[in-house]
Enzyme design. Structure first.
Site, PDB file in Angstrom:
ATOM      1  N   GLY A 246       0.827  -1.200   0.000  1.00 25.15           N
ATOM      2  CA  GLY A 246       0.000   0.000   0.000  1.00 25.15           C
ATOM      3  C   GLY A 246       0.859   1.247   0.000  1.00 25.15           C
ATOM      4  O   GLY A 246       1.991   1.251  -0.501  1.00 25.15           O
ATOM      5  N   SER A 247       0.348   2.307   0.590  1.00 26.13           N
ATOM      6  CA  SER A 247       1.023   3.602   0.544  1.00 26.13           C
ATOM      7  C   SER A 247       2.207   3.653   1.500  1.00 26.13           C
ATOM      8  O   SER A 247       2.242   2.962   2.525  1.00 26.13           O
ATOM      9  CB  SER A 247       0.043   4.720   0.887  1.00 26.13           C
ATOM     10  OG  SER A 247      -0.289   4.674   2.271  1.00 26.13           O
ATOM     11  N   THR A 248       3.173   4.504   1.174  1.00 22.96           N
ATOM     12  CA  THR A 248       4.332   4.705   2.043  1.00 22.96           C
ATOM     13  C   THR A 248       3.903   5.282   3.384  1.00 22.96           C
ATOM     14  O   THR A 248       4.442   4.911   4.433  1.00 22.96           O
ATOM     15  CB  THR A 248       5.346   5.633   1.352  1.00 22.96           C
ATOM     16  OG1 THR A 248       5.833   4.984   0.168  1.00 22.96           O
ATOM     17  CG2 THR A 248       6.528   5.945   2.255  1.00 22.96           C
ATOM     18  N   GLU A 249       2.930   6.173   3.367  1.00 19.51           N
ATOM     19  CA  GLU A 249       2.434   6.788   4.600  1.00 19.51           C
ATOM     20  C   GLU A 249       1.939   5.732   5.583  1.00 19.51           C
ATOM     21  O   GLU A 249       2.301   5.737   6.768  1.00 19.51           O
ATOM     22  CB  GLU A 249       1.311   7.774   4.264  1.00 19.51           C
ATOM     23  CG  GLU A 249       0.698   8.455   5.476  1.00 19.51           C
ATOM     24  CD  GLU A 249      -0.492   9.340   5.116  1.00 19.51           C
ATOM     25  OE1 GLU A 249      -0.934  10.109   5.979  1.00 19.51           O
ATOM     26  OE2 GLU A 249      -0.980   9.247   3.978  1.00 19.51           O
ATOM     27  N   VAL A 250       1.126   4.802   5.111  1.00 21.12           N
ATOM     28  CA  VAL A 250       0.604   3.748   5.982  1.00 21.12           C
ATOM     29  C   VAL A 250       1.703   2.749   6.330  1.00 21.12           C
ATOM     30  O   VAL A 250       1.755   2.230   7.446  1.00 21.12           O
ATOM     31  CB  VAL A 250      -0.599   3.046   5.323  1.00 21.12           C
ATOM     32  CG1 VAL A 250      -1.066   1.862   6.164  1.00 21.12           C
ATOM     33  CG2 VAL A 250      -1.742   4.033   5.128  1.00 21.12           C
ATOM     34  N   GLY A 251       2.602   2.489   5.390  1.00 22.71           N
ATOM     35  CA  GLY A 251       3.713   1.587   5.660  1.00 22.71           C
ATOM     36  C   GLY A 251       4.558   2.035   6.836  1.00 22.71           C
ATOM     37  O   GLY A 251       5.005   1.219   7.656  1.00 22.71           O
ATOM     38  N   GLU A 269       5.709  -3.375   0.739  1.00 22.74           N
ATOM     39  CA  GLU A 269       5.809  -2.993  -0.671  1.00 22.74           C
ATOM     40  C   GLU A 269       4.961  -1.747  -0.823  1.00 22.74           C
ATOM     41  O   GLU A 269       3.737  -1.799  -0.741  1.00 22.74           O
ATOM     42  CB  GLU A 269       5.320  -4.138  -1.570  1.00 22.74           C
ATOM     43  CG  GLU A 269       5.710  -3.958  -3.027  1.00 22.74           C
ATOM     44  CD  GLU A 269       4.656  -3.236  -3.831  1.00 22.74           C
ATOM     45  OE1 GLU A 269       4.821  -2.014  -4.046  1.00 22.74           O
ATOM     46  OE2 GLU A 269       3.669  -3.876  -4.220  1.00 22.74           O
ATOM     47  N   CYS A 303       1.567   0.285  -8.538  1.00 23.58           N
ATOM     48  CA  CYS A 303       2.650   0.859  -7.732  1.00 23.58           C
ATOM     49  C   CYS A 303       3.906   1.102  -8.546  1.00 23.58           C
ATOM     50  O   CYS A 303       4.703   1.980  -8.214  1.00 23.58           O
ATOM     51  CB  CYS A 303       2.954  -0.052  -6.544  1.00 23.58           C
ATOM     52  SG  CYS A 303       3.267  -1.759  -7.021  1.00 23.58           S
TER      53      CYS A 303
END
Length: 501
Positions: A246-251, A269, A303
């Site tokens: 998913g998103s970098t923010e949530v990662g 990822e 992505c």
């Protein structure tokens, strides 16, 4: 030599009825403990498909208990021969093949994927991936080591344990299979949280998992929101690993939660702003098409999108002309209808974000070559959009758009384009188009990306490891390395009376 004929694509199922909308734990269907449900929307029509049980922390706790019980020493799953685990995965692949049209229809209706793509790509790739991971099940092994002294030493690759797997909305079926396939081949148990936008294929797969004969508790599916169910998985003290796409923010939030809880293993990822570099000696027709597919496939919701296209100065104008011509060929509409080549974005939020970034490109001085707005009055559609005269500091050149928007930039030298291509916090993928072998090797070696495609793009394969550098994540999925991500390596050293070579 003529190219092989494309396989026939059947019609999607008409009036598909959704059978499974509950939480799947211990091979049984459950209502949410909080009594809540959430709507699942068709992004092409904005209509509600169905309502799904909304799992949260309490449901995750329940699923973890089931998964932990299934992973106990002496359980049917732990004592099963590794080859039998492979047989179960192959059986699941056979059931997917049987229900392939249904799965493709569901993926198209729920995720907005063109039905032809869902049938020929998503289901096909998923079935092949399951068979690949099935083959690994009895080939995961350690080594004997000639250590010093009268000691016999060997290593074991053991399953990590209970794994949380958080699935994105842009590839709900494929990512479900990639994650459970690797985890189950090693002997782990899993709790899967599909994206709240696209839970339907995951829940249907749960029914096939039970039909295939997997023991209770081995696979559990808890639909719900990231802020509740996803957060509960990331911070759970009895989950041994979490894998998130998913998103970098949530990662970042997931990695923080893992660190603050039990330091569980983490595979991420995440986002990308992948460069695609076209040199003047490239096969222009091929480069235009690959670069186009690299950013427009699945409405740009990938992505690895080739969202920073660098074209050498001497061919720039012609490349732009051909790219615009290609983008104008799309037919937009309901992805279940024949003849449609572009479907909707996933939801209202993503639709608004894409349109906002398009407006920023106009305001910041990029030249709008085509598209640039909403399409139609119903559904989350965006016109295929191409910008030229894009500069590196513009928002559309820096931020992940996740939509059908192509940015074409100009470069003069190899050193310049390498520096600009690497000037990003992301590092998921990259493309290089040139007929010069030395240049291809030089540039692919210099690019900071987990995957570099040369004279092609989007050629992902389950046999090859996939993952990112920098803020595009850590760890790998697929390939041998993707399997080993779900194992712990143990060293066993035994004292013996005498060692002989």
């Amino acid at each position: 030599m003529s190219s092989p004929a494309q396989p026939a694509v059947p019609a999607p199922l008409a009036n598909l009825k959704i059978q499974h909308t509950k939480i799947f734990i211990n091979n049984e269907w459950h209502n949410s403990l909080n009594g809540k449900k959430f709507p699942v929307i068709n992004p092409a029509t904005e209509e509600v498909i169905c309502h799904v049980e909304e799992g949260d922390k309490a449901d995750v706790d329940k699923a973890v208990k089931a998964a932990r019980q299934a992973f106990q020493i002496g359980s049917p799953w732990r004592t099963m021969d590794a080859s039998e685990r492979g047989c179960l995965l192959n059986k699941l692949a056979d059931l997917m093949e049987r229900d392939r049209v249904l799965l493709a229809t569901m993926e198209s209706m729920n995720a907005g994927k063109i039905f032809t793509h869902a049938y020929l790509l998503d289901t096909e790739v998923s079935i092949k991936a399951l068979k690949y991971f099935a083959g690994w099940a009895d080939k995961i092994h350690g080594q004997t080591i000639p250590s010093d002294g009268d000691v016999f030493t060997y290593t074991r690759r053991e399953p990590i344990g209970v794994c949380g797997q958080i699935i994105p909305w842009n590839g709900p079926l494929i990512l479900f299979i990639w994650k459970i396939g690797a985890a189950l081949s090693c002997g782990n148990t899993v709790i899967v949280k599909p994206a709240e936008q696209t839970p339907l294929t995951a829940l249907y797969m749960a029914s096939l998992i039970k039909e295939a004969g997997f023991p209770p508790g081995v696979v559990n599916v808890v639909p719900g929101y990231g802020s509740t169910a996803g957060a509960a998985i990331s911070s759970h003290m009895d989950i041994d690993k979490v894998s998130f796409t998913g998103s970098t923010e949530v990662g970042k939030l997931i990695k923080e939660a893992a660190g603050k809880s039990n330091l569980k293993r983490v595979t991420l990822e995440l986002g990308g702003k992948s460069p695609c570099i076209v040199f003047a000696d490239a096969d222009l027709d091929s480069a235009v098409e690959f670069a186009h597919q690299g950013v427009f496939f699945h409405q740009g919701q990938i992505c690895v999108a080739a969202s920073r296209l660098f074209v050498e100065e001497s061919i720039y104008d012609e490349f732009v002309r051909r790219s615009v011509e290609r983008a104008k060929k799309y037919v937009l509409g309901n992805p279940l209808d024949s003849g449609i080549s572009q479907g909707p974005q996933i939801d209202k939020e993503q639709h608004a974000k894409i349109l906002d970034l398009i407006e920023s490109g106009k305001k910041e001085g990029a030249k709008l070559e085509c598209g640039g707005g909403r399409w139609g009055n119903k559904g989350f559609f965006v016109q295929p959009t191409v910008f030229s005269n894009v500069t590196d500091e513009m928002r559309i050149a820096k931020e992940e758009i996740f939509g059908p928007v192509q940015q074409i930039m100009k470069f003069k030298s190899i050193d310049e384009v390498i520096k600009r291509a690497n000037n990003t916090p992301y590092g998921l993928a990259a493309g290089v188009f040139t007929k010069d072998l030395d240049r291809a090797i030089t540039v692919s070696s210099a690019l900071q990306a987990g995957t570099v495609w040369v004279n092609c793009y989007l050629t992902l394969s389950v046999q090859c490891p996939f993952g990112g550098f920098k803020m595009s994540g850590n760890g790998r999925e697929m390939g041998e390395q993707g399997v080993y991500e779900y194992t712990e390596l143990k060293t066993v050293a035994m004292k013996i009376s005498q060692k002989n070579s």
